[in-house]
Motif scaffolding. Structure first.
Motif, PDB file in Angstrom:
ATOM      1  N   TYR A  95     -28.764   1.338  -8.616  1.00 25.52           N
ATOM      2  CA  TYR A  95     -29.267   2.712  -8.732  1.00 25.52           C
ATOM      3  C   TYR A  95     -30.176   3.057  -7.556  1.00 25.52           C
ATOM      4  CZ  TYR A  95     -32.624   6.283 -10.320  1.00 25.52           C
ATOM      5  OH  TYR A  95     -33.465   7.376 -10.403  1.00 25.52           O
ATOM      6  N   ILE A  96     -31.103   2.160  -7.253  1.00 19.96           N
ATOM      7  CA  ILE A  96     -32.015   2.407  -6.141  1.00 19.96           C
ATOM      8  C   ILE A  96     -31.240   2.538  -4.834  1.00 19.96           C
ATOM      9  CG2 ILE A  96     -33.884   1.402  -4.765  1.00 19.96           C
ATOM     10  CD1 ILE A  96     -34.929   0.139  -7.368  1.00 19.96           C
TER      11      ILE A  96
ATOM     12  N   ALA B  18     -40.609  -5.456 -12.158  1.00 20.54           N
ATOM     13  CA  ALA B  18     -41.306  -5.045 -10.941  1.00 20.54           C
ATOM     14  C   ALA B  18     -40.729  -5.706  -9.694  1.00 20.54           C
ATOM     15  CB  ALA B  18     -42.799  -5.363 -11.066  1.00 20.54           C
ATOM     16  N   SER B  19     -40.259  -6.938  -9.812  1.00 21.65           N
ATOM     17  CA  SER B  19     -39.777  -7.659  -8.635  1.00 21.65           C
ATOM     18  C   SER B  19     -38.561  -6.975  -8.013  1.00 21.65           C
ATOM     19  CB  SER B  19     -39.436  -9.107  -8.991  1.00 21.65           C
ATOM     20  OG  SER B  19     -38.422  -9.171  -9.970  1.00 21.65           O
ATOM     21  N   VAL B  20     -37.729  -6.351  -8.827  1.00 22.31           N
ATOM     22  CA  VAL B  20     -36.569  -5.622  -8.287  1.00 22.31           C
ATOM     23  C   VAL B  20     -37.050  -4.437  -7.462  1.00 22.31           C
ATOM     24  CG1 VAL B  20     -34.480  -4.322  -8.855  1.00 22.31           C
ATOM     25  CG2 VAL B  20     -35.116  -6.312 -10.227  1.00 22.31           C
ATOM     26  N   LEU B  21     -37.998  -3.707  -8.002  1.00 22.21           N
ATOM     27  CA  LEU B  21     -38.543  -2.547  -7.298  1.00 22.21           C
ATOM     28  C   LEU B  21     -39.287  -2.962  -6.037  1.00 22.21           C
ATOM     29  CD1 LEU B  21     -39.761  -1.081 -10.620  1.00 22.21           C
ATOM     30  CD2 LEU B  21     -38.257   0.229  -9.127  1.00 22.21           C
TER      31      LEU B  21
ATOM     32  N   SER C 127     -38.874  -5.491  -4.202  1.00 20.48           N
ATOM     33  CA  SER C 127     -38.024  -6.073  -3.160  1.00 20.48           C
ATOM     34  C   SER C 127     -37.584  -5.026  -2.133  1.00 20.48           C
ATOM     35  CB  SER C 127     -36.790  -6.719  -3.797  1.00 20.48           C
ATOM     36  OG  SER C 127     -35.910  -5.740  -4.326  1.00 20.48           O
ATOM     37  N   TRP C 128     -37.736  -3.752  -2.466  1.00 19.89           N
ATOM     38  CA  TRP C 128     -37.385  -2.683  -1.532  1.00 19.89           C
ATOM     39  C   TRP C 128     -38.517  -2.370  -0.555  1.00 19.89           C
ATOM     40  CZ3 TRP C 128     -32.855   0.108  -0.823  1.00 19.89           C
ATOM     41  CH2 TRP C 128     -31.792  -0.284  -1.657  1.00 19.89           C
ATOM     42  N   GLY C 129     -39.662  -3.004  -0.748  1.00 14.22           N
ATOM     43  CA  GLY C 129     -40.763  -2.830   0.192  1.00 14.22           C
ATOM     44  C   GLY C 129     -41.198  -1.384   0.319  1.00 14.22           C
ATOM     45  N   ALA C 130     -41.556  -0.998   1.553  1.00 18.97           N
ATOM     46  CA  ALA C 130     -42.050   0.356   1.804  1.00 18.97           C
ATOM     47  C   ALA C 130     -40.962   1.413   1.665  1.00 18.97           C
ATOM     48  CB  ALA C 130     -42.667   0.430   3.203  1.00 18.97           C
ATOM     49  N   ASP C 131     -39.689   0.988   1.696  1.00 18.07           N
ATOM     50  CA  ASP C 131     -38.589   1.963   1.583  1.00 18.07           C
ATOM     51  C   ASP C 131     -38.638   2.719   0.264  1.00 18.07           C
ATOM     52  OD1 ASP C 131     -37.536   1.356   4.055  1.00 18.07           O
ATOM     53  OD2 ASP C 131     -36.117  -0.130   3.273  1.00 18.07           O
TER      54      ASP C 131
END
Length: 259
Positions: A141-142, A241-244, A246-250
């Motif tokens: 989704y992200i 939270a770890s999934v979110l 993992s996208w860092g600043a993006d």
């Protein structure tokens, strides 16, 4: 102007078929799915979707129970017990068929509750399965959302719209899996939200459904960001939270813009 009414579909063929199938010793289970299993969804055009489960290694008289029988009144799927065990499940046959068993009705169970138990297992997500599904589909989704908002940023609204629409199935899978629920087919989404709400005001039918329609209609980036903020809160609270992160600043690009 006269009011339009929905005429109930004729049930004679269905009741005759159920009686005929129930009298067959090879048949160990009958399950009704589709619109007739969901209150208020059947129309004059709705057939009766029936799964016929037969004992392993037994031959059913073709004239009695035709595999894949279809008519205006009936849509029959015949499966052996072994085939039925894995039907709709991950790693089994036709995983896309999972929602067919949500709210389905067991019409016959000759195996001391085995058919009923198998239907119940298909109709809901176990905690480990839901956890895995949220993590995989949240990332997907992200990814689609990120592509969409980037294209909007770069003045490419047409392709941004396509990615926005593509994000919706992943989003819905996440939302329902967060509640250990199977994502409905699109036909039943509004009915599911209204009749079996997810229990949080942000997922109410009159809140979520209009947002989805806006996103599918034109990929509105503000609506996408607002909905992502809701998903992010729910996902973090559920331990993802770890999934979110993992996208860092993006991921900042996906959040609502401060005014």
């Amino acid at each position: 102007m006269p009011r339009r009414t929905t005429r109930p579909a004729d049930t004679t063929a269905f009741t005759d078929f159920v009686a005929h199938a129930s009298a067959s010793p090879e048949v160990v289970g009958l399950v009704l799915s589709g619109s007739h299993a969901r209150e208020g969804m059947a129309t004059a055009h709705s057939d009766h979707d029936v799964y016929v489960i037969t004992a392993d290694g037994r031959t059913v008289t073709p004239a009695a129970l035709l595999d894949g029988r279809r008519s205006a009144a009936l849509d029959v799927m015949r499966l052996s017990l072994s085939e039925f065990r894995t039907r709709g499940l991950p790693g089994g046959t036709d995983p896309w068929d999972r929602y067919a068993f949500v709210h389905s009705r067991v019409l016959l169970d000759r195996l001391d509750g085995t058919i009923t138990r198998l239907v119940a297992e298909k109709a809901a997500l176990g905690a480990p399965e839901a956890h895995r599904l949220v993590r995989s589909e949240l990332d997907a989704y992200i990814n689609s959302l990120y592509r969409s908002v980037k294209s909007h940023r770069d003045a490419r609204p047409a392709v941004a719209h396509l990615d926005a629409a593509e994000s919706v199935p992943y989003l819905l899978t996440v939302v329902f899996a967060l509640h250990q629920r199977v994502r409905p087919y699109n036909k039943y989404l509004l009915w599911e939200l209204e009749h079996h709400p997810l229990g949080a005001p942000e997922w109410a039918a009159d809140v979520l459904f209009p947002q989805l329609r806006l996103i599918v209609a034109d990929g509105d980036p503000a609506t996408q960001r607002a909905l992502f903020a809701t998903v992010e809160r729910a996902a973090r609270q559920a331990g993802h939270a770890s999934v979110l992160d993992s996208w860092g600043a993006d991921i900042d690009l996906l959040r609502p813009r401060s005014r």
